[in-house]
Design an enzyme around this catalytic site. Structure first.
Site, PDB file in Angstrom:
ATOM      1  N   ARG A   1     -15.057  15.900 -13.768  1.00 26.73           N
ATOM      2  CA  ARG A   1     -13.755  16.169 -14.384  1.00 26.73           C
ATOM      3  C   ARG A   1     -13.379  17.641 -14.258  1.00 26.73           C
ATOM      4  O   ARG A   1     -12.565  18.016 -13.428  1.00 26.73           O
ATOM      5  CB  ARG A   1     -13.767  15.739 -15.867  1.00 26.73           C
ATOM      6  CG  ARG A   1     -12.356  15.594 -16.474  1.00 26.73           C
ATOM      7  CD  ARG A   1     -11.697  16.886 -16.888  1.00 26.73           C
ATOM      8  NE  ARG A   1     -12.416  17.617 -17.919  1.00 26.73           N
ATOM      9  CZ  ARG A   1     -12.029  18.803 -18.374  1.00 26.73           C
ATOM     10  NH1 ARG A   1     -10.955  19.403 -17.887  1.00 26.73           N
ATOM     11  NH2 ARG A   1     -12.743  19.436 -19.304  1.00 26.73           N
ATOM     12  N   ASP A   2     -13.994  18.487 -15.024  1.00 27.08           N
ATOM     13  CA  ASP A   2     -13.617  19.897 -15.041  1.00 27.08           C
ATOM     14  C   ASP A   2     -13.916  20.563 -13.699  1.00 27.08           C
ATOM     15  O   ASP A   2     -13.238  21.506 -13.309  1.00 27.08           O
ATOM     16  CB  ASP A   2     -14.360  20.617 -16.169  1.00 27.08           C
ATOM     17  CG  ASP A   2     -13.754  21.960 -16.488  1.00 27.08           C
ATOM     18  OD1 ASP A   2     -12.553  22.146 -16.221  1.00 27.08           O
ATOM     19  OD2 ASP A   2     -14.460  22.840 -17.005  1.00 27.08           O
TER      20      ASP A   2
ATOM     21  N   HIS B   1     -19.378  25.384 -23.904  1.00 23.98           N
ATOM     22  CA  HIS B   1     -18.878  25.212 -22.537  1.00 23.98           C
ATOM     23  C   HIS B   1     -18.566  26.593 -21.961  1.00 23.98           C
ATOM     24  O   HIS B   1     -17.620  27.254 -22.412  1.00 23.98           O
ATOM     25  CB  HIS B   1     -17.616  24.343 -22.575  1.00 23.98           C
ATOM     26  CG  HIS B   1     -16.967  24.115 -21.253  1.00 23.98           C
ATOM     27  ND1 HIS B   1     -17.029  22.907 -20.597  1.00 23.98           N
ATOM     28  CD2 HIS B   1     -16.224  24.928 -20.453  1.00 23.98           C
ATOM     29  CE1 HIS B   1     -16.356  22.982 -19.454  1.00 23.98           C
ATOM     30  NE2 HIS B   1     -15.858  24.201 -19.354  1.00 23.98           N
TER      31      HIS B   1
ATOM     32  N   HIS C   1     -17.883  29.185 -18.592  1.00 22.13           N
ATOM     33  CA  HIS C   1     -17.579  29.416 -17.185  1.00 22.13           C
ATOM     34  C   HIS C   1     -18.328  30.669 -16.750  1.00 22.13           C
ATOM     35  O   HIS C   1     -18.658  31.530 -17.568  1.00 22.13           O
ATOM     36  CB  HIS C   1     -16.078  29.585 -16.984  1.00 22.13           C
ATOM     37  CG  HIS C   1     -15.327  28.284 -17.077  1.00 22.13           C
ATOM     38  ND1 HIS C   1     -14.410  27.881 -16.141  1.00 22.13           N
ATOM     39  CD2 HIS C   1     -15.369  27.286 -17.993  1.00 22.13           C
ATOM     40  CE1 HIS C   1     -13.914  26.698 -16.469  1.00 22.13           C
ATOM     41  NE2 HIS C   1     -14.478  26.320 -17.606  1.00 22.13           N
TER      42      HIS C   1
ATOM     43  N   CYS D   1     -10.508  27.603 -14.411  1.00 21.51           N
ATOM     44  CA  CYS D   1      -9.219  27.397 -15.081  1.00 21.51           C
ATOM     45  C   CYS D   1      -8.094  27.978 -14.223  1.00 21.51           C
ATOM     46  O   CYS D   1      -8.113  29.174 -13.902  1.00 21.51           O
ATOM     47  CB  CYS D   1      -9.228  28.070 -16.456  1.00 21.51           C
ATOM     48  SG  CYS D   1      -7.695  27.839 -17.372  1.00 21.51           S
TER      49      CYS D   1
ATOM     50  N   ASN E   1     -17.420  26.627 -13.419  1.00 19.05           N
ATOM     51  CA  ASN E   1     -18.322  26.426 -14.549  1.00 19.05           C
ATOM     52  C   ASN E   1     -19.704  26.962 -14.201  1.00 19.05           C
ATOM     53  O   ASN E   1     -20.034  27.174 -13.033  1.00 19.05           O
ATOM     54  CB  ASN E   1     -18.440  24.926 -14.859  1.00 19.05           C
ATOM     55  CG  ASN E   1     -17.151  24.320 -15.348  1.00 19.05           C
ATOM     56  OD1 ASN E   1     -16.802  24.433 -16.507  1.00 19.05           O
ATOM     57  ND2 ASN E   1     -16.422  23.661 -14.447  1.00 19.05           N
TER      58      ASN E   1
END
Length: 318
Positions: free
Chosen positions: A17-18, A209, A211, A242, A251
């Protein structure tokens, strides 16, 4: 001084997903299913499969419904997805997704500019999502992006983050992720915030979470473990980033996190070799490299070899 770390952590693999939502190449349903199956084989018990956003806004996630419909689910594995509104919850229910995550930005300036609401007011608007999810047996967690800083506010006051936590608790969300989407977090800040949050909200199941935008992802995870946190997101090969943050990188890489934990004796339940295999497959699909240290340098244990022979004995080093 010895580190006071946890003995075991749980990792949510967010690559599907991310990690993929900003990629130019959109993976097919079959490619995503192969990726997710590889992640399952590596031993992950929590996987972020995709998101139910507008296909026009996030075309990379347009086939999330199909992916869920065709998953070969393994017992004991949690397959979750990100949603933004009631429509997302309805799509999740229709394709068999049993866990969704809501999200709000901790930046008041960001939230007001985009939604004309404070972050806490946005969370209050999630009541409808919660009711709809509960009615069909879907679990709900929450996420707070920019919790450690944003491009518009620098550091976010901890009181602002707590307002959002209080709002989540008010709507019945007790599993919450603190996200460093902007890549501005640093270890002492992470430790202080996590220590405070754990003390103030012992009823919350926390996720972190990070990055790796400025190379501090692993250090921030160490700080989180020092504060007693045991749940972390990471993405295979370190993909992601992002799109709204200048200079954003991906990430923190899953294989880098697992390797670190293996080296210092913290259990993850993840097979590092299989995780690296999945990451290599992913970068081949995406056709570009990433910032993963392990994919570039390999495991430390791979460096152990026989001492070379036949060198010149009196060779002068220059």
């Amino acid at each position: 001084m010895p580190l006071n770390l946890v003995e075991e952590i749980k990792i949510c693999e967010v690559g599907p997903r991310d990690g993929l939502q900003n990629e130019k190449r959109i993976l097919t349903t079959e490619e995503k299913l192969v990726l997710i199956e590889g992640v399952v084989q590596a031993g992950f018990s929590v996987i972020e499969v995709g998101s139910f956003m507008s296909p026009k806004a996030v075309p990379q996630m347009a086939n999330t419904d199909e992916v869920f419909q065709n998953l070969k689910r393994k017992e004991g594995v949690e397959y979750r997805a990100l949603v933004a509104n009631l429509k997302g919850v309805e799509r999740a229910a229709a394709c068999g997704c049993k866990k969704v995550k809501l999200n709000v930005s901790a930046s008041k300036a960001h939230n007001l500019a985009n939604l004309n609401r404070t972050p806490a007011e946005t969370v209050e608007g999630f009541y409808g999502c919660m009711d709809a999810a509960r009615s069909v047996g879907i679990e709900v967690s929450g996420s707070i992006s920019m919790a450690f800083g944003s491009p518009w506010d620098r550091e976010i006051p901890l009181s602002d983050v707590k307002e959002i936590v209080d709002a989540y608790l008010a709507v019945g969300v007790t599993e919450i992720s603190l996200s460093d989407a902007s890549g501005q977090a640093y270890p002492t800040q992470v430790y202080q915030i996590c220590t405070d949050m754990a003390k103030t909200y012992p009823q919350v199941a926390w996720w972190l979470h990070f990055h790796n935008t400025r190379g501090l992802g692993i250090a921030n995870i160490m700080a989180g473990m020092q504060a007693g946190f045991t749940r972390y997101d990471s993405a295979c090969a370190g993909v992601g980033g992002c799109p709204f943050v200048p200079g954003a990188a991906g990430n923190v890489a899953t294989e880098d996190v697992v390797h670190m934990c293996d080296e210092i004796g913290i259990k993850t339940g993840v097979d590092l070799d299989q995780a690296m295999k999945v990451s290599r497959q992913l970068i081949q699909l995406l056709n570009h490299g990433t910032d993963s240290y392990l994919l570039r340098a390999g495991k430390s244990s791979d460096l152990i070899s026989e001492l070379p022979t036949g060198q010149l004995r009196n060779q002068t080093l220059k």
